[in-house]
Scaffold this motif. Structure first.
Motif, mmCIF file in Angstrom:
data_model
loop_
_atom_site.group_PDB
_atom_site.id
_atom_site.type_symbol
_atom_site.label_atom_id
_atom_site.label_comp_id
_atom_site.label_asym_id
_atom_site.label_seq_id
_atom_site.Cartn_x
_atom_site.Cartn_y
_atom_site.Cartn_z
ATOM 1 N N CYS A 48 0.861 -1.177 0.000
ATOM 2 C CA CYS A 48 0.000 0.000 0.000
ATOM 3 C C CYS A 48 0.902 1.233 0.000
ATOM 4 O O CYS A 48 1.611 1.486 0.971
ATOM 5 N N VAL A 49 0.914 1.963 -1.115
ATOM 6 C CA VAL A 49 1.741 3.166 -1.247
ATOM 7 C C VAL A 49 0.836 4.400 -1.255
ATOM 8 O O VAL A 49 -0.326 4.315 -1.652
ATOM 9 N N PRO A 50 1.328 5.549 -0.815
ATOM 10 C CA PRO A 50 0.488 6.752 -0.768
ATOM 11 C C PRO A 50 -0.076 7.123 -2.145
ATOM 12 O O PRO A 50 0.629 7.068 -3.155
ATOM 13 N N TRP A 51 -1.348 7.489 -2.172
ATOM 14 C CA TRP A 51 -2.000 7.939 -3.402
ATOM 15 C C TRP A 51 -1.587 9.380 -3.711
ATOM 16 O O TRP A 51 -1.377 9.741 -4.854
ATOM 17 N N PHE A 52 -1.475 10.197 -2.680
ATOM 18 C CA PHE A 52 -1.114 11.601 -2.841
ATOM 19 C C PHE A 52 0.372 11.811 -2.571
ATOM 20 O O PHE A 52 0.962 11.109 -1.755
ATOM 21 N N ALA A 53 0.956 12.781 -3.247
ATOM 22 C CA ALA A 53 2.340 13.163 -2.978
ATOM 23 C C ALA A 53 2.424 13.737 -1.559
ATOM 24 O O ALA A 53 1.429 14.269 -1.037
ATOM 25 N N PRO A 54 3.593 13.653 -0.915
ATOM 26 C CA PRO A 54 3.734 14.194 0.441
ATOM 27 C C PRO A 54 3.270 15.650 0.532
ATOM 28 O O PRO A 54 3.647 16.485 -0.286
ATOM 29 N N GLY A 55 2.417 15.920 1.507
ATOM 30 C CA GLY A 55 1.914 17.273 1.733
ATOM 31 C C GLY A 55 0.778 17.700 0.817
ATOM 32 O O GLY A 55 0.286 18.812 0.934
ATOM 33 N N GLU A 56 0.327 16.846 -0.108
ATOM 34 C CA GLU A 56 -0.722 17.224 -1.058
ATOM 35 C C GLU A 56 -2.075 16.567 -0.796
ATOM 36 O O GLU A 56 -3.041 16.853 -1.492
ATOM 37 N N ALA A 57 -2.158 15.691 0.184
ATOM 38 C CA ALA A 57 -3.426 15.020 0.479
ATOM 39 C C ALA A 57 -4.411 16.002 1.099
ATOM 40 O O ALA A 57 -4.049 16.777 1.977
ATOM 41 N N PRO A 58 -5.674 15.975 0.647
ATOM 42 C CA PRO A 58 -6.688 16.800 1.293
ATOM 43 C C PRO A 58 -6.847 16.376 2.756
ATOM 44 O O PRO A 58 -6.614 15.219 3.108
ATOM 45 N N GLY A 60 -8.022 14.878 5.972
ATOM 46 C CA GLY A 60 -8.839 13.708 6.215
ATOM 47 C C GLY A 60 -8.595 12.567 5.234
ATOM 48 O O GLY A 60 -9.165 11.496 5.391
ATOM 49 N N GLN A 61 -7.767 12.794 4.216
ATOM 50 C CA GLN A 61 -7.505 11.750 3.226
ATOM 51 C C GLN A 61 -6.019 11.362 3.197
ATOM 52 O O GLN A 61 -5.556 10.746 2.234
ATOM 53 N N GLU A 62 -5.322 11.671 4.249
ATOM 54 C CA GLU A 62 -3.896 11.390 4.316
ATOM 55 C C GLU A 62 -3.574 9.899 4.341
ATOM 56 O O GLU A 62 -2.463 9.494 4.048
ATOM 57 N N ASN A 63 -4.552 9.071 4.685
ATOM 58 C CA ASN A 63 -4.305 7.634 4.805
ATOM 59 C C ASN A 63 -4.727 6.838 3.564
ATOM 60 O O ASN A 63 -4.749 5.600 3.594
ATOM 61 N N ILE A 64 -5.051 7.499 2.461
ATOM 62 C CA ILE A 64 -5.435 6.806 1.242
ATOM 63 C C ILE A 64 -4.189 6.373 0.480
ATOM 64 O O ILE A 64 -3.271 7.158 0.242
ATOM 65 N N GLY A 65 -4.186 5.093 0.115
ATOM 66 C CA GLY A 65 -3.093 4.547 -0.666
ATOM 67 C C GLY A 65 -3.630 3.759 -1.845
ATOM 68 O O GLY A 65 -4.840 3.625 -2.024
ATOM 69 N N ILE A 66 -2.723 3.212 -2.640
ATOM 70 C CA ILE A 66 -3.062 2.372 -3.776
ATOM 71 C C ILE A 66 -2.136 1.164 -3.746
ATOM 72 O O ILE A 66 -0.956 1.298 -3.412
ATOM 73 N N CYS A 67 -2.644 0.005 -4.057
ATOM 74 C CA CYS A 67 -1.810 -1.196 -4.103
ATOM 75 C C CYS A 67 -0.961 -1.152 -5.369
ATOM 76 O O CYS A 67 -1.500 -1.098 -6.483
ATOM 77 N N ALA A 68 0.358 -1.133 -5.192
ATOM 78 C CA ALA A 68 1.281 -1.012 -6.319
ATOM 79 C C ALA A 68 2.635 -1.582 -5.925
ATOM 80 O O ALA A 68 2.882 -1.912 -4.766
ATOM 81 N N ILE A 69 3.521 -1.663 -6.912
ATOM 82 C CA ILE A 69 4.896 -2.084 -6.654
ATOM 83 C C ILE A 69 5.620 -0.896 -6.045
ATOM 84 O O ILE A 69 5.589 0.207 -6.607
ATOM 85 N N PRO A 70 6.286 -1.065 -4.901
ATOM 86 C CA PRO A 70 6.981 0.075 -4.295
ATOM 87 C C PRO A 70 8.135 0.554 -5.169
ATOM 88 O O PRO A 70 8.785 -0.238 -5.842
ATOM 89 N N LYS A 71 8.362 1.866 -5.130
ATOM 90 C CA LYS A 71 9.457 2.454 -5.931
ATOM 91 C C LYS A 71 10.753 2.378 -5.184
ATOM 92 O O LYS A 71 10.866 2.393 -4.037
#
Length: 71
Positions: A48-58, A60-71
């Motif tokens: 689970c990697v962050p959906w938003f770039a650091p500091g750009e999450a609205p 209440g949505q700081e904990n949203i991620g997407i399942c992907a290969i980590p960079k």
């Protein structure tokens, strides 16, 4: 190919970043959103990697991620 191609709860991301289970010849691969930190993902090469770039999450949505290969 289109924003609404994936079912609700999924996002279309680059197949190379999504998982080895995705066909690399297609335009995108639907992957599930997840909750940070450390939610389980469907494929063993994903985390689970962050959906938003650091500091750009609205707020209440700081904990949203997407399942992907980590960079």
């Amino acid at each position: 190919e289109f924003v609404n191609t994936c079912d609700p709860g999924l996002a279309c991301i680059d197949p190379g970043a999504a998982s080895a289970a995705c066909d690399p010849k297609i335009a995108g691969c639907c992957q599930p959103f997840c909750e940070l930190p450390g939610a389980a993902c469907p494929n063993p090469d994903q985390v689970c990697v962050p959906w938003f770039a650091p500091g750009e999450a609205p707020v209440g949505q700081e904990n949203i991620g997407i399942c992907a290969i980590p960079k």
